[in-house]
Design a protein around this motif. Structure first.
Motif, PDB file in Angstrom:
ATOM      1  N   ILE A  67      27.249  36.510  -3.219  1.00  0.00           N
ATOM      2  CA  ILE A  67      27.665  35.386  -2.300  1.00  0.00           C
ATOM      3  C   ILE A  67      26.617  34.158  -2.429  1.00  0.00           C
ATOM      4  CG2 ILE A  67      28.486  34.163  -0.119  1.00  0.00           C
ATOM      5  CD1 ILE A  67      28.879  37.219   0.832  1.00  0.00           C
ATOM      6  N   VAL A  68      27.197  32.809  -2.905  1.00  0.00           N
ATOM      7  CA  VAL A  68      26.503  31.767  -2.704  1.00  0.00           C
ATOM      8  C   VAL A  68      27.323  30.951  -1.780  1.00  0.00           C
ATOM      9  CG1 VAL A  68      25.697  29.832  -4.030  1.00  0.00           C
ATOM     10  CG2 VAL A  68      25.452  32.062  -5.095  1.00  0.00           C
ATOM     11  N   GLY A  69      26.497  30.351  -0.780  1.00  0.00           N
ATOM     12  CA  GLY A  69      27.189  29.422   0.159  1.00  0.00           C
ATOM     13  C   GLY A  69      26.329  28.387   0.539  1.00  0.00           C
ATOM     14  N   ALA A 198      46.587  16.738  -9.550  1.00  0.00           N
ATOM     15  CA  ALA A 198      48.146  16.639  -9.167  1.00  0.00           C
ATOM     16  C   ALA A 198      48.581  15.337 -10.245  1.00  0.00           C
ATOM     17  CB  ALA A 198      48.156  16.304  -8.000  1.00  0.00           C
ATOM     18  N   GLY A 199      47.365  14.529 -10.788  1.00  0.00           N
ATOM     19  CA  GLY A 199      48.136  13.633 -11.648  1.00  0.00           C
ATOM     20  C   GLY A 199      48.220  12.102 -11.199  1.00  0.00           C
ATOM     21  N   HIS A 200      47.539  11.939  -9.978  1.00  0.00           N
ATOM     22  CA  HIS A 200      47.475  10.722  -9.178  1.00  0.00           C
ATOM     23  C   HIS A 200      46.229   9.867  -9.532  1.00  0.00           C
ATOM     24  CE1 HIS A 200      50.926  12.427  -6.962  1.00  0.00           C
ATOM     25  NE2 HIS A 200      50.164  13.283  -6.386  1.00  0.00           N
ATOM     26  N   LEU A 201      45.284  10.416 -10.137  1.00  0.00           N
ATOM     27  CA  LEU A 201      44.093   9.491 -10.539  1.00  0.00           C
ATOM     28  C   LEU A 201      43.588  10.089 -11.819  1.00  0.00           C
ATOM     29  CD1 LEU A 201      40.926  10.844  -9.490  1.00  0.00           C
ATOM     30  CD2 LEU A 201      42.147  10.448  -7.217  1.00  0.00           C
ATOM     31  N   ASP A 202      42.546   9.576 -12.489  1.00  0.00           N
ATOM     32  CA  ASP A 202      42.351   9.734 -13.810  1.00  0.00           C
ATOM     33  C   ASP A 202      40.759  10.108 -14.280  1.00  0.00           C
ATOM     34  OD1 ASP A 202      45.029   8.767 -14.909  1.00  0.00           O
ATOM     35  OD2 ASP A 202      44.068   6.932 -14.151  1.00  0.00           O
ATOM     36  N   LEU A 203      39.814   9.695 -13.312  1.00  0.00           N
ATOM     37  CA  LEU A 203      38.802   9.834 -13.766  1.00  0.00           C
ATOM     38  C   LEU A 203      37.669  10.130 -12.486  1.00  0.00           C
ATOM     39  CD1 LEU A 203      36.273   9.828 -16.173  1.00  0.00           C
ATOM     40  CD2 LEU A 203      36.368   7.268 -15.673  1.00  0.00           C
ATOM     41  N   ILE A 204      36.701  11.124 -12.346  1.00  0.00           N
ATOM     42  CA  ILE A 204      35.837  11.092 -11.058  1.00  0.00           C
ATOM     43  C   ILE A 204      34.425  11.412 -11.904  1.00  0.00           C
ATOM     44  CG2 ILE A 204      35.018  12.525  -9.399  1.00  0.00           C
ATOM     45  CD1 ILE A 204      37.980  13.639  -9.190  1.00  0.00           C
ATOM     46  N   ILE A 205      33.557  10.377 -11.355  1.00  0.00           N
ATOM     47  CA  ILE A 205      32.183  10.540 -11.764  1.00  0.00           C
ATOM     48  C   ILE A 205      31.131  10.661 -10.492  1.00  0.00           C
ATOM     49  CG2 ILE A 205      30.254   8.987 -12.772  1.00  0.00           C
ATOM     50  CD1 ILE A 205      32.450   7.655 -14.643  1.00  0.00           C
ATOM     51  N   GLU A 206      30.411  11.684 -10.658  1.00  0.00           N
ATOM     52  CA  GLU A 206      29.594  11.878  -9.557  1.00  0.00           C
ATOM     53  C   GLU A 206      27.935  12.527  -9.753  1.00  0.00           C
ATOM     54  OE1 GLU A 206      31.098  11.721  -6.417  1.00  0.00           O
ATOM     55  OE2 GLU A 206      32.617  13.416  -6.071  1.00  0.00           O
ATOM     56  N   THR A 207      27.297  12.543  -9.035  1.00  0.00           N
ATOM     57  CA  THR A 207      25.845  12.880  -9.269  1.00  0.00           C
ATOM     58  C   THR A 207      25.071  13.833  -8.252  1.00  0.00           C
ATOM     59  OG1 THR A 207      24.721  10.864  -8.222  1.00  0.00           O
ATOM     60  CG2 THR A 207      25.148  10.916 -10.415  1.00  0.00           C
ATOM     61  N   GLU A 208      24.099  14.443  -8.478  1.00  0.00           N
ATOM     62  CA  GLU A 208      23.448  15.374  -7.633  1.00  0.00           C
ATOM     63  C   GLU A 208      24.417  16.382  -6.579  1.00  0.00           C
ATOM     64  OE1 GLU A 208      20.436  14.785  -7.527  1.00  0.00           O
ATOM     65  OE2 GLU A 208      20.574  13.026  -8.762  1.00  0.00           O
ATOM     66  N   LEU A 209      25.478  16.921  -7.557  1.00  0.00           N
ATOM     67  CA  LEU A 209      26.403  18.095  -7.004  1.00  0.00           C
ATOM     68  C   LEU A 209      25.578  19.268  -7.054  1.00  0.00           C
ATOM     69  CD1 LEU A 209      29.833  17.204  -8.099  1.00  0.00           C
ATOM     70  CD2 LEU A 209      28.673  16.193  -5.920  1.00  0.00           C
ATOM     71  N   LYS A 210      25.896  20.235  -6.197  1.00  0.00           N
ATOM     72  CA  LYS A 210      25.580  21.553  -6.140  1.00  0.00           C
ATOM     73  C   LYS A 210      26.581  22.308  -6.733  1.00  0.00           C
ATOM     74  CE  LYS A 210      21.494  20.480  -4.128  1.00  0.00           C
ATOM     75  NZ  LYS A 210      21.582  18.979  -3.990  1.00  0.00           N
ATOM     76  N   SER A 211      26.287  23.543  -7.117  1.00  0.00           N
ATOM     77  CA  SER A 211      27.271  24.478  -7.402  1.00  0.00           C
ATOM     78  C   SER A 211      28.479  24.485  -6.641  1.00  0.00           C
ATOM     79  CB  SER A 211      26.671  25.997  -7.800  1.00  0.00           C
ATOM     80  OG  SER A 211      25.848  26.471  -6.676  1.00  0.00           O
ATOM     81  N   TYR A 212      28.071  24.854  -5.328  1.00  0.00           N
ATOM     82  CA  TYR A 212      29.067  24.987  -4.112  1.00  0.00           C
ATOM     83  C   TYR A 212      29.956  23.691  -4.094  1.00  0.00           C
ATOM     84  CZ  TYR A 212      25.087  23.283  -1.466  1.00  0.00           C
ATOM     85  OH  TYR A 212      24.174  22.507  -1.300  1.00  0.00           O
ATOM     86  N   GLY A 239      26.672  22.337 -11.101  1.00  0.00           N
ATOM     87  CA  GLY A 239      26.645  21.062 -10.579  1.00  0.00           C
ATOM     88  C   GLY A 239      25.594  20.113 -11.301  1.00  0.00           C
ATOM     89  N   GLY A 240      25.213  19.112 -10.788  1.00  0.00           N
ATOM     90  CA  GLY A 240      24.482  17.867 -11.298  1.00  0.00           C
ATOM     91  C   GLY A 240      24.941  16.641 -11.312  1.00  0.00           C
ATOM     92  N   ARG A 241      25.179  15.994 -12.470  1.00  0.00           N
ATOM     93  CA  ARG A 241      25.870  14.869 -12.665  1.00  0.00           C
ATOM     94  C   ARG A 241      27.363  15.371 -13.628  1.00  0.00           C
ATOM     95  NH1 ARG A 241      21.938  11.089 -15.913  1.00  0.00           N
ATOM     96  NH2 ARG A 241      21.875  12.669 -17.365  1.00  0.00           N
ATOM     97  N   ILE A 242      28.568  14.943 -12.707  1.00  0.00           N
ATOM     98  CA  ILE A 242      29.597  15.451 -13.291  1.00  0.00           C
ATOM     99  C   ILE A 242      30.670  14.527 -13.602  1.00  0.00           C
ATOM    100  CG2 ILE A 242      31.493  16.791 -12.499  1.00  0.00           C
ATOM    101  CD1 ILE A 242      29.127  18.404 -12.861  1.00  0.00           C
TER     102      ILE A 242
END
Length: 260
Positions: A67-69, A198-212, A239-242
């Motif tokens: 488990i990783v939480g 679901a087909g309502h948007l096209d692109l997501i850009i993030e940084t500093e995400l964790k695995s969870y 995670g990281g920059r996604i």
């Protein structure tokens, strides 16, 4: 056991976590800052209670699984099967009373995410995927999820949780992409990834995400036909920059700008 054997159990995890969280939503619950003296990184009693419930259920049913939480760390993280849990992804929206948060439940097999679910109990929606297909279940019924075609940035709707979460160099790279899109919006956390599936948007850009933050979303996005990687095109489960996109052509264009 195959992944399909875990589907009903994951549904029970989602139900239990939702039943634990909902009594706290839109109440005057206390909020702690995990980054004392720094930018707000909130945690609530609801986060901890929901993760505790899910951990107890996993240990009772699958004692050899890891488990990783987010709230209580890692146990047996090198096991063949590992559950990755974020009881409330979008806690800032949660404490503001906005229903764009969700519980993220991922099942990893030998280090790869093989099933993921995002459960939004207030609205009553579940988004799930196994990398080969993705599904929605909610007030409007049940249906298969599918991304939409979007060949260029000029046609794209872009989301990020907030550019303020990025460091200055990453924000500058993000702004190069943002300048070329049709529409840019902020917020959404895990909900944005489900709207991409679901087909309502096209692109997501993030940084500093964790695995969870991301492991559960990968099988949903890829199961709906999308693509999700790090900024350098590598697997995203750590995670990281996604970057997530519904169309590989758009993903490629975004990567080029982010790495210029």
């Amino acid at each position: 056991m195959t992944v399909i054997d875990f589907t009903a159990f994951i549904g029970r995890l989602a139900t239990a976590s939702g039943d634990t969280i909902l009594p706290f939503f839109r109440t005057s619950l206390s909020v702690e800052n995990k980054n004392v003296g720094r930018d707000l990184d909130p945690v609530t009693e609801a986060d901890r209670a929901a993760e505790a419930v899910m951990r107890r259920m996993i240990k009772d049913s699958f004692p050899l699984h890891g488990i990783v939480g987010e709230e209580f760390g890692s146990e047996r993280a090198d096991a063949e099967y590992v559950w990755v849990l974020d009881p409330i992804d979008g806690t800032k929206s949660f404490i503001a009373g906005l229903p764009i948060w969700g519980t993220l439940i991922a099942l990893m097999h030998n280090g790869a995410p093989v099933f993921g679910m995002m459960h939004q109990p207030y609205i009553g929606e579940r988004f799930s995927g196994d990398g080969g297909s993705a599904r929605y279940e909610g007030p409007s019924g049940k249906r298969k999820l599918s991304v939409r075609r979007c060949a260029t940035l000029a046609e794209a709707t872009l989301f990020t949780t907030s550019p303020r979460l990025m460091n200055a160099p990453d924000r500058a790279r993000f702004e190069r992409v943002e300048a070329g899109v049709r529409l840019s919006r902020y917020g959404g956390d895990c909900y944005a990834y489900c709207m991409l599936a679901a087909g309502h948007l096209d692109l997501i850009i993030e940084t500093e995400l964790k695995s969870y933050d991301v492991a559960a979303l990968i099988p949903i996005v890829t199961g709906a036909g999308g693509i999700i990687t790090t900024w350098d095109g590598k697997p995203a489960q750590s995670g990281g920059r996604i970057v997530a996109a519904g169309d590989k052509r758009l993903h490629d264009e975004a990567l080029k700008l982010l790495n210029t």
